[in-house]
Scaffold this motif. Structure first.
Motif, PDB file in Angstrom:
ATOM      1  N   ARG A   1     101.037 -55.881  71.234  1.00  0.00           N
ATOM      2  CA  ARG A   1     100.710 -56.164  72.745  1.00  0.00           C
ATOM      3  C   ARG A   1      99.305 -55.174  72.477  1.00  0.00           C
TER       4      ARG A   1
ATOM      5  N   GLU B   1      91.855 -53.633  79.839  1.00  0.00           N
ATOM      6  CA  GLU B   1      92.147 -52.450  81.555  1.00  0.00           C
ATOM      7  C   GLU B   1      91.198 -51.917  81.603  1.00  0.00           C
TER       8      GLU B   1
ATOM      9  N   ASP C   1      94.625 -57.337  75.644  1.00  0.00           N
ATOM     10  CA  ASP C   1      94.416 -57.894  77.149  1.00  0.00           C
ATOM     11  C   ASP C   1      93.099 -56.015  77.854  1.00  0.00           C
TER      12      ASP C   1
ATOM     13  N   GLY D   1      96.778 -52.753  74.122  1.00  0.00           N
ATOM     14  CA  GLY D   1      95.536 -52.560  75.864  1.00  0.00           C
ATOM     15  C   GLY D   1      94.363 -51.950  75.168  1.00  0.00           C
TER      16      GLY D   1
ATOM     17  N   THR E   1      97.975 -59.781  70.729  1.00  0.00           N
ATOM     18  CA  THR E   1      97.238 -60.210  71.790  1.00  0.00           C
ATOM     19  C   THR E   1      96.578 -58.792  72.075  1.00  0.00           C
TER      20      THR E   1
ATOM     21  N   TYR F   1     102.609 -52.723  76.713  1.00  0.00           N
ATOM     22  CA  TYR F   1     102.347 -52.864  75.899  1.00  0.00           C
ATOM     23  C   TYR F   1     102.794 -51.747  73.927  1.00  0.00           C
TER      24      TYR F   1
END
Length: 319
Positions: A94, A124, A122, A96, A120, A139
């Motif tokens: 993961r 922020e 994401d 971030g 993945t 993360y």
């Protein structure tokens, strides 16, 4: 009301930020909503947790007690998540990211299949949140920016590598702006403008902008804070505001990007990862993917391509 982890997190964010407004932005809620939540927390704990001081809010003796307990509980929960994550060897990696331009091309270049891990990504808009989530095991790695001399505090057990040591921020303004025809703009000539408030308020950007403007002889008028990229660009195109921008930013209809004389605001881009969940091979793949994503955007603006070509010492190591 019974206290929950989100209540403890709110108390810690208020203490860390030093004001309800800054804490609300980092939590992604409105200031009135956070104020109401704080009042409910104070009723549950039996007294006032913060008082307003000269530099913002400060914890009361009861607040200091609750903060100490809250941090202990949150640290234990962070450890639980990180240790459980380490045991799940087949879980996706993961990543971030702060809202950096290079993210647009990052996914296409990660290709961690070579190391047997899916990935993945994401978004922020808070470096503080990214760092905390990295420490909590939410993360495995983060890509983030720092402006001027600001350094992000990272949790223990984390390794960090700089992707781009320095890049000069530029200005995005309306294509109809009286200064739009210039090749580069003197910051002092923007004293009367309304500025878009920076979305990332904890990476050193606001302080860097304020300091640079002060040296240019004025205090910037900050008027909007918008995360929606299209709305951001539409306001600039309409001539209502201007904004700082990364030099690799894409062009937007009705706006132009111009470098600043003397490069008074600069940034750097870094990659950090948890040693317990990211192998050296995976970290190298992430570094190369992020570096290539950045390089793919250098040519978005001719002025930055020329600056970049003149500074080979800043190029990422891909040999």
């Amino acid at each position: 009301m019974q206290l929950e982890l989100r209540h403890l997190q709110a108390v810690c964010r208020i203490a860390e930020a030093g004001s309800l407004g800054a804490a609300a932005r980092r939590l992604g809620v409105s200031q009135p909503a956070l104020s109401a939540q704080l009042r409910r927390i104070e009723r549950a704990t039996g007294g006032e947790l913060f008082v307003r001081g000269r530099g913002g809010v400060e914890p009361t003796p009861l607040g200091q007690f609750v903060l100490a307990k809250a941090r202990r509980v949150l640290n234990e929960m962070d450890a639980l998540g990180a240790e459980a994550r380490a045991l799940a060897a087949d879980a996706p990696l993961r990543l971030g990211c702060i809202m950096l331009v290079l993210l647009d091309g990052l996914l296409a270049r990660t290709d961690l299949s070579m190391s047997g891990r899916e990935i993945t990504v994401d978004l922020e808009d808070s470096v503080t949140a990214l760092s905390r989530m990295l420490g909590a095991g939410q993360y495995d790695a983060i890509v983030y920016g720092e402006v001027n001399d600001h350094e992000v505090a990272l949790p223990e057990g984390v390794l960090v590598r700089t992707l781009v040591p320095r890049e000069p921020f530029c200005i995005r303004l309306s294509a109809r702006h009286p200064l739009a025809h210039l090749d580069r703009i003197d910051l002092a000539d923007l004293a009367a403008e309304s500025w878009m408030t920076l979305v990332e308020d904890d990476d050193g950007g606001p302080e860097a902008l304020t300091t640079a403007c002060a040296k240019a002889g004025f205090i910037p008028s900050l008027s909007h804070r918008i995360t929606d990229r299209k709305m951001h660009y539409d306001l600039i195109a309409a001539g209502r505001v201007i904004s700082l921008s990364q030099p690799t930013a894409l062009r937007a209809e009705g706006t132009v990007l111009r470098p600043l004389v003397g490069s008074p605001v600069t940034g750097r881009i870094r990659l950090a990862w948890n040693r317990s969940s990211v192998s050296a091979r995976q970290a190298e793949l992430l570094y190369r993917a992020a570096a290539r994503a950045y390089l793919a955007n250098v040519g978005n603006n001719r002025f930055h391509q020329e600056w970049w070509d003149a500074h080979p010492e800043l190029h990422p190591a891909l040999d």
